[in-house]
Scaffold this active site. Sequence first.
Site, PDB file in Angstrom:
ATOM      1  N   SER A  90       0.977  -1.085   0.082  1.00  0.00           N
ATOM      2  CA  SER A  90       0.064  -0.003  -0.036  1.00  0.00           C
ATOM      3  C   SER A  90       1.048   1.214  -0.114  1.00  0.00           C
ATOM      4  O   SER A  90       1.694   1.477  -0.905  1.00  0.00           O
ATOM      5  CB  SER A  90      -0.958  -0.027   1.204  1.00  0.00           C
ATOM      6  OG  SER A  90      -2.017   0.847   1.100  1.00  0.00           O
ATOM      7  N   HIS A 226      -7.718  -5.778   2.147  1.00  0.00           N
ATOM      8  CA  HIS A 226      -6.610  -5.020   1.876  1.00  0.00           C
ATOM      9  C   HIS A 226      -5.659  -5.539   2.698  1.00  0.00           C
ATOM     10  O   HIS A 226      -4.432  -5.434   2.114  1.00  0.00           O
ATOM     11  CB  HIS A 226      -6.932  -3.572   2.240  1.00  0.00           C
ATOM     12  CG  HIS A 226      -5.863  -2.546   2.367  1.00  0.00           C
ATOM     13  ND1 HIS A 226      -5.516  -2.145   0.872  1.00  0.00           N
ATOM     14  CD2 HIS A 226      -5.002  -1.839   3.002  1.00  0.00           C
ATOM     15  CE1 HIS A 226      -4.509  -1.152   0.924  1.00  0.00           C
ATOM     16  NE2 HIS A 226      -4.272  -0.934   1.998  1.00  0.00           N
TER      17      HIS A 226
END
Length: 251
Positions: A90, A226
């Site tokens: 990320s 995620h």
Amino acid sequence: MEKLIACQQKSPNALCRLICFPWAGGGTSHLARWSSHFSNSVEVFCVRFPGRETRSKDPFAKDMTSMAKEIASVLLKELQAKPFAFFGHSFGSYLSFAVALHLKEKYGLEPFHLFLSAAHAPTVSYRIINSMKQNDDEEIIAYIQTLGGTPAELLCREDLKKDVVRTVREDFRVLQTFSFEKAEINSPFSCDITCFNGSEDTLHHLQAWQELTSGETSFYELPGGHFYLLEPSNEIFLIKHITRCIENAGL
């Protein structure tokens, strides 16, 4: 270097180094433990961002460029000494790309492999959380809870919750200073790139990563959201894949 880099298992005779870059608001505890999964031929470094852990008294970074330059400066001698690869998740993917770009432009160095997780290609326009009110703690907490990955106990205690919110906010602010125009550099890298994404995560524009290297680009979707990489089975896949790529690099 010890202040900025966590290395749980030093391997002075390692053939290469894997430099790991955590996510927004993250520390080094999870990725630094990867050292126990690799042989002595791979030394694992995890980058510690300012404002947390042993750098809790350091001011948060102002922007992505200054952050990348600091990391490159601290690691330069080690990166000149032996081959290295980057893994970022990320926010860490964007930062690892920024560091790699700085190393290539200023020192002619580049990783032999970029492992990028849960991140849009930087040539694609994307919104981080433009609609989020940067001073609204509850909105940031709600966003953190939506992503998952943050232990519930950290959000139950007011003192810890305040630190988490501040750290995430500051990292997002840095992320919003990140920009890259491919027109400035044609295929900046020659290394291979591997992109990972969670099957239940927000759809990330991954294909455009292949425009940024003359090397090979591969894509893998793993089950989960995620923070799919926190699942033991996915972590095993990541470690095995990275190990195989290092072995095939012929270092």
